[in-house]
Design a protein around this motif. Structure first.
Motif, PDB file in Angstrom:
ATOM      1  N   VAL A 123       0.864  -1.174   0.000  1.00 30.70           N
ATOM      2  CA  VAL A 123       0.000   0.000   0.000  1.00 30.70           C
ATOM      3  C   VAL A 123       0.904   1.230   0.000  1.00 30.70           C
ATOM      4  N   LEU A 124       0.605   2.180  -0.884  1.00 27.80           N
ATOM      5  CA  LEU A 124       1.474   3.343  -1.079  1.00 27.80           C
ATOM      6  C   LEU A 124       0.636   4.538  -1.488  1.00 27.80           C
ATOM      7  N   TRP A 125       0.989   5.712  -0.995  1.00 31.79           N
ATOM      8  CA  TRP A 125       0.422   6.950  -1.520  1.00 31.79           C
ATOM      9  C   TRP A 125       1.330   8.111  -1.125  1.00 31.79           C
ATOM     10  N   SER A 126       1.191   9.240  -1.825  1.00 34.93           N
ATOM     11  CA  SER A 126       2.042  10.408  -1.591  1.00 34.93           C
ATOM     12  C   SER A 126       1.195  11.669  -1.491  1.00 34.93           C
ATOM     13  N   THR A 127       1.775  12.692  -0.916  1.00 40.77           N
ATOM     14  CA  THR A 127       1.060  13.962  -0.823  1.00 40.77           C
ATOM     15  C   THR A 127       1.057  14.704  -2.154  1.00 40.77           C
ATOM     16  N   ALA A 157       4.111   9.351 -11.026  1.00 40.17           N
ATOM     17  CA  ALA A 157       2.672   9.634 -11.150  1.00 40.17           C
ATOM     18  C   ALA A 157       1.950   8.778 -10.112  1.00 40.17           C
ATOM     19  N   ASN A 158       2.206   9.071  -8.855  1.00 37.42           N
ATOM     20  CA  ASN A 158       1.745   8.248  -7.748  1.00 37.42           C
ATOM     21  C   ASN A 158       0.345   8.637  -7.283  1.00 37.42           C
ATOM     22  N   PRO A 159      -0.375   7.705  -6.641  1.00 33.52           N
ATOM     23  CA  PRO A 159      -1.683   8.063  -6.086  1.00 33.52           C
ATOM     24  C   PRO A 159      -1.513   9.034  -4.919  1.00 33.52           C
ATOM     25  N   THR A 160      -2.448   9.938  -4.765  1.00 37.43           N
ATOM     26  CA  THR A 160      -2.426  10.875  -3.646  1.00 37.43           C
ATOM     27  C   THR A 160      -3.439  10.487  -2.572  1.00 37.43           C
ATOM     28  N   ALA A 161      -4.065   9.333  -2.745  1.00 39.86           N
ATOM     29  CA  ALA A 161      -4.908   8.734  -1.719  1.00 39.86           C
ATOM     30  C   ALA A 161      -4.472   7.277  -1.569  1.00 39.86           C
TER      31      ALA A 161
END
Length: 331
Positions: A123-127, A157-161
Motif C-alpha cells: 500500500v502506497l500513496w504520496s502527498t 505519477a503516484n496516487p495521492t490517496a
C-alpha cells in the motif's frame, strides 16, 4: 531490530552477567515474539514478511523493527498517525540532490514459500503525485550474497490517496535463496518535495490458495440526478483478519425515464468495481466485483455510486438489498 546470535564468549560460565547480555536477551525475545505472531496471523508459513505494516518499533528509534533505513540528504523518515494507525513515511524536502529515504527488509527465505514467488502486495500513496517512489525486490544467494534486483514499482505519477498494489516480482535468478524488499519514498534523482507513505507489505506465491466467507451487508435505496459519478449511501463491513481480498455481490439499479440510461458502480477507497447500466424503470439486478483489495484494518466501507446520462431531467435509483456478500481471501 533483527535477531542477534549469542557468542560463545558471552555465555562462558566464569563471565559476569553484563547489561549488554540482558539487553540482547530482551531484544531477541521481542523479535521472536513478533516473528511468531506474524506467522500465526497468516495461518501458514507464507506470512514471512516480518513487521509487514511497519508499525512495530520497540526501541522507539523511528525505524521499523526487522527493517533498516537509509536517508537521502535532507530527508526524514518517521511515523505519522492516520486514523489511529501508525503509518511509516518519508519526506523529501525539495532541492537538487535531496530526497526522502528507503527501508530494506530483513532477509526473507524463499524456501518458506509454497510454490514459486510471483507477486508482491503493498500500500502506497504520496502527498504529491510527482515525487519519485520505487519498490524493489533484491535477490541473494544461499550465503546471502547479493545477486540482482527487480524494480517492480517505479513512478512519478503516484496516487495521492491510499491505494493497494499487486506487482509481479518478475524473473527470479535460478540460484536465489533469499529476497529483500526495498521501499523507496522520494528518490533523490527527482526534485519534487512531498511525503510518501508505506504499509501492508505481503509476498504472495503464484499457486494461490483461497478461503471464502459470506457476510451480510445491505445499502439503503438512494437516488441522484447527477450526470457525473456521485456517492449515494454506503455500508461498513467488518472483517475478521487482514489480507488481500476479492469482493463480489449483487445490487440493483433503475431509471425513471426509459429514454435515458442509469449507471451504477461501487468503490472501496479509490478502487472501483465494474459498471452496469440500464434503461429499465423496474429494478435490474447486476453482479459487481472489486478485486485485489489489501485490507489493513478491521472493516471496509463499501460505497455505492450512481450517475444518469445527460439530457432530460430524471432520477437514478440504486440499492443493495441482497445481503449476501462474498469475501475471498487470497492467501
Amino acid at each position: 531490530m533483527g535477531y542477534s546470535a549469542f557468542t560463545d564468549n558471552q555465555i562462558q560460565g566464569d563471565k559476569a552477567v553484563r547489561q549488554e547480555l540482558w539487553q540482547k536477551v530482551k531484544d531477541n525475545d521481542e523479535y521472536l515474539y513478533y516473528a511468531i505472531a506474524a506467522m500465526q496471523a497468516g495461518g501458514t508459513k507464507m506470512m514471512v514478511v516480518l513487521n509487514p505494516f511497519l508499525e512495530n518499533d520497540l526501541n522507539v528509534d523511528q525505524i521499523p523493527d526487522s527493517w533498516t533505513r537509509y536517508l537521502y540528504p535532507g530527508g526524514t523518515g518517521q511515523y505519522a498517525t492516520i486514523s489511529d494507525s501508525k503509518i511509516y513515511c518519508f519526506a523529501h524536502p525539495g532541492g537538487a540532490g535531496n530526497g526522502g529515504g528507503y527501508l530494506t527488509s530483513d532477509y526473507i527465505e524463499m524456501s518458506s514459500f509454497w510454490g514459486v514467488l510471483k507477486n508482491l502486495g503493498f500500500v502506497l500513496w504520496s502527498t504529491v503525485a510527482g515525487i519519485k517512489n520505487q519498490v524493489i525486490v533484491e535477490f541473494y544467494s544461499n550465503n546471502k550474497v547479493y545477486i540482482s534486483s527487480n524494480t517492480i514499482y517505479d513512478s512519478v505519477a503516484n496516487p495521492t490517496a491510499r491505494q493497494s498494489f499487486i506487482a509481479t516480482i518478475g524473473t527470479i535468478p535460478d540460484y536465489a535463496r533469499y529476497i529483500k524488499i526495498k521501499l523507496v519514498g522520494g528518490e533523490s534523482s527527482v526534485d519534487v518535495a512531498g511525503t510518501t507513505y508505506f504499509t501492508g507489505i505481503s509476498v504472495n506465491p503464484s499457486t494461490e490458495m483461497t478461503t471464502e466467507m459470506i457476510v451480510s451487508a445491505t445499502i439503503a435505496e438512494g437516488y441522484t440526478a447527477n450526470t457525473v459519478w456521485i456517492d449515494v449511501n454506503s455500508v461498513v463491513i467488518p472483517l475478521p483478519i487482514f489480507g488481500l481480498v476479492n469482493i463480489g455481490f449483487e445490487a440493483e439499479i433503475r431509471t425513471t425515464d426509459v429514454s435515458a440510461t442509469a449507471s451504477q458502480r461501487f468503490r472501496i477507497g479509490s478502487v472501483y468495481s465494474n459498471e452496469n447500466s440500464t434503461v429499465s424503470v423496474s429494478y435490474m439486478s447486476n453482479y459487481y466485483k472489486i478485486e485485489n483489495i489489501y485490507i489493513a484494518s478491521s472493516s471496509i466501507t463499501l460505497i455505492q455510486q450512481l450517475m444518469r446520462a445527460a439530457g432530460s431531467a430524471f432520477n437514478v435509483y440504486g440499492k443493495k438489498s441482497i445481503p449476501k456478500t462474498n469475501i475471498k481471501y487470497i492467501i
